[in-house]
Design a protein around this motif. Structure first.
Motif, PDB file in Angstrom:
ATOM      1  N   VAL A 307       0.845  -1.208   0.000  1.00 12.99           N
ATOM      2  CA  VAL A 307       0.000   0.000   0.000  1.00 12.99           C
ATOM      3  C   VAL A 307       0.879   1.256   0.000  1.00 12.99           C
ATOM      4  O   VAL A 307       0.598   2.219  -0.727  1.00 12.99           O
ATOM      5  N   TYR A 308       1.950   1.229   0.756  1.00 12.64           N
ATOM      6  CA  TYR A 308       2.894   2.362   0.770  1.00 12.64           C
ATOM      7  C   TYR A 308       3.421   2.608  -0.644  1.00 12.64           C
ATOM      8  O   TYR A 308       3.351   3.725  -1.166  1.00 12.64           O
ATOM      9  N   ASP A 309       3.936   1.545  -1.283  1.00 11.45           N
ATOM     10  CA  ASP A 309       4.506   1.690  -2.631  1.00 11.45           C
ATOM     11  C   ASP A 309       3.448   2.138  -3.634  1.00 11.45           C
ATOM     12  O   ASP A 309       3.703   3.003  -4.474  1.00 11.45           O
ATOM     13  N   GLY A 310       2.246   1.546  -3.549  1.00 10.11           N
ATOM     14  CA  GLY A 310       1.163   1.868  -4.487  1.00 10.11           C
ATOM     15  C   GLY A 310       0.742   3.325  -4.380  1.00 10.11           C
ATOM     16  O   GLY A 310       0.544   4.008  -5.390  1.00 10.11           O
ATOM     17  N   LEU A 311       0.621   3.820  -3.160  1.00 11.19           N
ATOM     18  CA  LEU A 311       0.199   5.211  -2.977  1.00 11.19           C
ATOM     19  C   LEU A 311       1.320   6.165  -3.349  1.00 11.19           C
ATOM     20  O   LEU A 311       1.086   7.188  -3.991  1.00 11.19           O
ATOM     21  N   ARG A 312       2.545   5.842  -2.989  1.00 11.60           N
ATOM     22  CA  ARG A 312       3.674   6.700  -3.362  1.00 11.60           C
ATOM     23  C   ARG A 312       3.773   6.827  -4.875  1.00 11.60           C
ATOM     24  O   ARG A 312       3.979   7.918  -5.392  1.00 11.60           O
ATOM     25  N   SER A 313       3.586   5.712  -5.599  1.00 11.61           N
ATOM     26  CA  SER A 313       3.724   5.832  -7.057  1.00 11.61           C
ATOM     27  C   SER A 313       2.509   6.524  -7.666  1.00 11.61           C
ATOM     28  O   SER A 313       2.579   6.997  -8.797  1.00 11.61           O
ATOM     29  N   ALA A 314       1.420   6.653  -6.908  1.00 10.16           N
ATOM     30  CA  ALA A 314       0.268   7.442  -7.371  1.00 10.16           C
ATOM     31  C   ALA A 314       0.385   8.908  -6.927  1.00 10.16           C
ATOM     32  O   ALA A 314      -0.557   9.681  -7.073  1.00 10.16           O
ATOM     33  N   GLY A 315       1.542   9.288  -6.381  1.00 14.32           N
ATOM     34  CA  GLY A 315       1.762  10.690  -6.004  1.00 14.32           C
ATOM     35  C   GLY A 315       1.190  11.054  -4.643  1.00 14.32           C
ATOM     36  O   GLY A 315       0.962  12.225  -4.357  1.00 14.32           O
ATOM     37  N   ILE A 316       0.961  10.046  -3.815  1.00 17.07           N
ATOM     38  CA  ILE A 316       0.423  10.329  -2.486  1.00 17.07           C
ATOM     39  C   ILE A 316       1.503  10.029  -1.444  1.00 17.07           C
ATOM     40  O   ILE A 316       1.934   8.881  -1.277  1.00 17.07           O
ATOM     41  N   GLY A 317       1.943  11.091  -0.779  1.00 14.20           N
ATOM     42  CA  GLY A 317       3.121  11.017   0.095  1.00 14.20           C
ATOM     43  C   GLY A 317       2.806  10.460   1.469  1.00 14.20           C
ATOM     44  O   GLY A 317       2.945  11.151   2.460  1.00 14.20           O
ATOM     45  N   VAL A 318       2.412   9.193   1.509  1.00 12.70           N
ATOM     46  CA  VAL A 318       2.158   8.556   2.811  1.00 12.70           C
ATOM     47  C   VAL A 318       3.476   8.389   3.562  1.00 12.70           C
ATOM     48  O   VAL A 318       4.550   8.419   2.959  1.00 12.70           O
ATOM     49  N   GLN A 319       3.376   8.201   4.871  1.00 19.05           N
ATOM     50  CA  GLN A 319       4.559   8.119   5.717  1.00 19.05           C
ATOM     51  C   GLN A 319       4.342   7.032   6.775  1.00 19.05           C
ATOM     52  O   GLN A 319       3.187   6.674   7.056  1.00 19.05           O
ATOM     53  N   VAL A 320       5.425   6.532   7.340  1.00 24.62           N
ATOM     54  CA  VAL A 320       5.319   5.584   8.453  1.00 24.62           C
ATOM     55  C   VAL A 320       5.818   6.282   9.724  1.00 24.62           C
ATOM     56  O   VAL A 320       6.933   6.776   9.776  1.00 24.62           O
ATOM     57  N   ASN A 321       4.941   6.366  10.735  1.00 30.41           N
ATOM     58  CA  ASN A 321       5.279   7.012  12.014  1.00 30.41           C
ATOM     59  C   ASN A 321       4.973   6.022  13.150  1.00 30.41           C
ATOM     60  O   ASN A 321       3.799   5.832  13.447  1.00 30.41           O
ATOM     61  N   TYR A 322       5.917   5.390  13.752  1.00 35.70           N
ATOM     62  CA  TYR A 322       7.352   5.602  13.706  1.00 35.70           C
ATOM     63  C   TYR A 322       8.062   4.256  13.779  1.00 35.70           C
ATOM     64  O   TYR A 322       7.522   3.302  14.333  1.00 35.70           O
ATOM     65  N   LEU A 323       9.329   4.261  13.376  1.00 33.70           N
ATOM     66  CA  LEU A 323      10.221   3.159  13.705  1.00 33.70           C
ATOM     67  C   LEU A 323      10.307   3.088  15.237  1.00 33.70           C
ATOM     68  O   LEU A 323      10.535   4.116  15.882  1.00 33.70           O
ATOM     69  N   PRO A 324      10.085   1.908  15.852  1.00 29.77           N
ATOM     70  CA  PRO A 324      10.270   1.832  17.307  1.00 29.77           C
ATOM     71  C   PRO A 324      11.662   2.384  17.659  1.00 29.77           C
ATOM     72  O   PRO A 324      12.656   2.011  17.029  1.00 29.77           O
ATOM     73  N   VAL A 325      11.716   3.284  18.616  1.00 34.79           N
ATOM     74  CA  VAL A 325      12.942   4.061  18.834  1.00 34.79           C
ATOM     75  C   VAL A 325      14.167   3.180  19.043  1.00 34.79           C
ATOM     76  O   VAL A 325      15.246   3.476  18.543  1.00 34.79           O
ATOM     77  N   TYR A 326      13.977   2.042  19.761  1.00 36.04           N
ATOM     78  CA  TYR A 326      15.169   1.232  20.074  1.00 36.04           C
ATOM     79  C   TYR A 326      15.650   0.422  18.863  1.00 36.04           C
ATOM     80  O   TYR A 326      16.660  -0.268  18.959  1.00 36.04           O
ATOM     81  N   TRP A 327      14.949   0.526  17.714  1.00 38.75           N
ATOM     82  CA  TRP A 327      15.458  -0.086  16.482  1.00 38.75           C
ATOM     83  C   TRP A 327      16.505   0.807  15.807  1.00 38.75           C
ATOM     84  O   TRP A 327      17.213   0.364  14.908  1.00 38.75           O
ATOM     85  N   HIS A 328      16.561   2.087  16.188  1.00 41.90           N
ATOM     86  CA  HIS A 328      17.581   2.970  15.616  1.00 41.90           C
ATOM     87  C   HIS A 328      18.959   2.436  15.998  1.00 41.90           C
ATOM     88  O   HIS A 328      19.170   2.057  17.160  1.00 41.90           O
ATOM     89  N   PRO A 329      19.917   2.458  15.056  1.00 38.83           N
ATOM     90  CA  PRO A 329      21.270   1.995  15.368  1.00 38.83           C
ATOM     91  C   PRO A 329      21.877   2.659  16.614  1.00 38.83           C
ATOM     92  O   PRO A 329      22.625   2.010  17.348  1.00 38.83           O
ATOM     93  N   LEU A 330      21.533   3.926  16.868  1.00 35.05           N
ATOM     94  CA  LEU A 330      22.010   4.581  18.097  1.00 35.05           C
ATOM     95  C   LEU A 330      21.690   3.720  19.316  1.00 35.05           C
ATOM     96  O   LEU A 330      22.535   3.544  20.208  1.00 35.05           O
ATOM     97  N   PHE A 331      20.471   3.201  19.368  1.00 35.43           N
ATOM     98  CA  PHE A 331      20.052   2.402  20.518  1.00 35.43           C
ATOM     99  C   PHE A 331      20.525   0.954  20.401  1.00 35.43           C
ATOM    100  O   PHE A 331      20.894   0.349  21.412  1.00 35.43           O
ATOM    101  N   GLU A 332      20.535   0.428  19.178  1.00 37.10           N
ATOM    102  CA  GLU A 332      21.119  -0.910  18.983  1.00 37.10           C
ATOM    103  C   GLU A 332      22.539  -0.941  19.530  1.00 37.10           C
ATOM    104  O   GLU A 332      22.931  -1.893  20.220  1.00 37.10           O
TER     105      GLU A 332
END
Ligand code: PLP
Length: 378
Positions: A307-332
Motif C-alpha cells: 500500500v505504501y509503494d502503491g500510494l507513493r507511485s500514485a503521487g500520495i506522500g504517505v509516511q510511516v510514524n514511527y520506527l520503534p525508537v530502540y530499532w535505531h542503530p544509536l540504541f542498537e
C-alpha cells in the motif's frame, strides 16, 4: 504528473506573512517583544503558568530534561512509538532510557507497562500524545509520582488537544511542543516548554539562554560590576527568534480553525474508509478531544509495504510514524534489542499515515481514498 500530496504540511496566509514582515521592519530580530507575546499567548491557550519558547521540539525535550537536572545514573521510562528525540535527548544528558510498551488502541504509553519499568533510579516518565490523542495523563502522573518521578508530556502532536476538558500544556509536570511545519501550528522551526512549577520554569529558561544568570541577587560575584553576568550550570543557546515567534503567534490565532478543519477531514476519512476491508482506523477515547496531527491507519494482512509503494507511485506522500525508537542503530549500539515492546512493534508493522493538513481539499482527500481502495482491491 499530478503534484505529490504530502502526509502533512503548513498553511500560511496573508496575516502570517504580515506578522513576519512587521518584525523584520521593527527593532528586534531576536530577544524582543514578539518572544514574550508568543510565550504568553501560548501559556494562555494551554492554561499553564509558564511557557519558554525554544528553537525546536528537540530543543524543548532537551531543555525539559535539563530543567529537571537529569543526568548519569538516572533513568527515563518512555514509549518506543515516537520520534527519536523523545529518547535521544535524555541520552544526551547521560541518562538511561527504559522503553515500556504502548496501549493497543492508541499506541500511547501504557501506564501499567510504565509502572512495571520503573526503578529507584527513574526520574521521569515521558509520554507522547501519539497522532494528537492525549496519553492517559491521570494514570501516568499517578504512576510517575508514586515512584518519585516527574511526568513529562511530549505534546509535539497535540497542541490544541484536550484531556478531560482541559488543554494539554499544564497537565504534566513538564510539557513540550514542536512547531515544525507538519505539526498543528508552525513557526518554521520552533518549540516550547510549559510548566506550572516555578523552579522548573526558571531552570528551563536559564538552560535555553546559555545558563546566564543576570539577576545580581542570584550571582556569586555581583561585585564585578553592573555589566556582569555569570554561568553556574551548563546551558545552550536554544532561543526562538522574534521573526519566528511572530509567525508562531499568528498561527496560534488560527489554531481553532486548523483544529476544526483537521477534525472535519478525519471525520470524512472515517466515513469514506469505514467499509474498506483490510484497514483498521484510528479511535479516540471518550474523555479526549484530539487536534489530530496524524491520520494513522493500520494496513492489515501484511500489506503495508504494498500500500505504501502503491500510494507513493500514485503521487500520495504517505509516511510511516514511527520506527520503534530502540530499532535505531544509536540504541542498537547501546545494547537495546528488538522484541522488547511487542505491541509497539506490531503497530509499527501495520502503520501508515495518510495526508492530513488544513489546506488538504475534499477532492484531494477523495483522490487519496480512491487510490487507497484501488491498491487494496487490486
Ligand atoms: C516532531 C517531534 C519532535 C521533535 O520536534 P522538532 O521540532 O522536529 O525538533 C519530538 N517528538 C515528537 C513526538 C515529534 O513528533
Amino acid at each position: 504528473m499530478r503534484p505529490l500530496l504530502p502526509y502533512g504540511r503548513h498553511s500560511i496566509n496573508e496575516d502570517d506573512i504580515k506578522a513576519v514582515i512587521s518584525v523584520l521592519e521593527g527593532g528586534w530580530l531576536t530577544t524582543g517583544p514578539a518572544v514574550d507575546a508568543f510565550e504568553s499567548a501560548l501559556a494562555t491557550q494551554a492554561e499553564v503558568a509558564s511557557c519558554i519558547s525554544v528553537s525546536s521540539g528537540t530543543a524543548a525535550l532537551h531543555t525539559a530534561y535539563a530543567a529537571m537536572r537529569l543526568g548519569s545514573g538516572d533513568e527515563v521510562v518512555t514509549t518506543p512509538m515516537t520520534f527519536v528525540a523523545t529518547a535521544s535527548t535524555a541520552v544526551a544528558l547521560g541518562a538511561r532510557v527504559v522503553f515500556a510498551d504502548v496501549e493497543e488502541d492508541t499506541a500511547n504509553l501504557d501506564p501499567r507497562a510504565a509502572e512495571a519499568a520503573m526503578t529507584s533510579s527513574t526520574r521521569a516518565v515521558a509520554a507522547v500524545d501519539y497522532a494528537g490523542h492525549p496519553a492517559e495523563l491521570d494514570a501516568l502522573r499517578e504512576v510517575a509520582h508514586a515512584g518519585g518521578a516527574l511526568l513529562l508530556e511530549d505534546a509535539a502532536h497535540s497542541v490544541g488537544s484536550t484531556y478531560r476538558g482541559r488543554p494539554v500544556g499544564g497537565l504534566a509536570d513538564l510539557t513540550t511542543f514542536s512547531f515544525f511545519p507538519t505539526k498543528n501550528l508552525t513557526s518554521a522551526e520552533g518549540g516550547a516548554v510549559l510548566t506550572n512549577h516555578p523552579d522548573l520554569a526558571r531552570q528551563a529558561r536559564q538552560f535555553r539562554t546559555v545558563g546566564l544568570v543576570r539577576d545580581p541577587a542570584l550571582q556569586r560575584h555581583p561585585e564585578l560590576g553592573p555589566w556582569h553576568q555569570e554561568v553556574h550550570e551548563l546551558g545552550l543557546n536554544y532561543r526562538l527568534a522574534d521573526v519566528l515567534c511572530a509567525l508562531g503567534n499568528s498561527q496560534l490565532s488560527r489554531l481553532a480553525t486548523f483544529r476544526s478543519r483537521r477534525a472535519e477531514l478525519v471525520a470524512r476519512y472515517q466515513q469514506l474508509l469505514g467499509e474498506v476491508p483490510g484497514l483498521r482506523l484510528p479511535v479516540a477515547r471518550p474523555h479526549v478531544d484530539p487536534t489530530w496531527h496524524l491520520y494513522a491507519v493500520r494496513v492489515l494482512e501484511g500489506r503495508r509495504r504494498e500500500v505504501y509503494d502503491g500510494l507513493r507511485s500514485a503521487g500520495i506522500g504517505v509516511q510511516v510514524n514511527y520506527l520503534p525508537v530502540y530499532w535505531h542503530p544509536l540504541f542498537e549500539d547501546l545494547g537495546y534489542r528488538r522484541g522488547q515492546c511487542p505491541v509497539a512493534e506490531a503497530f509499527y508493522a501495520e502503520q501508515l499515515s495518510l495526508p492530513l493538513y488544513p489546506d488538504l481539499t475534499n477532492s484531494e482527500q477523495d483522490r487519496v481514498v480512491e487510490e487507497l481502495r484501488r491498491v487494496l482491491e487490486g
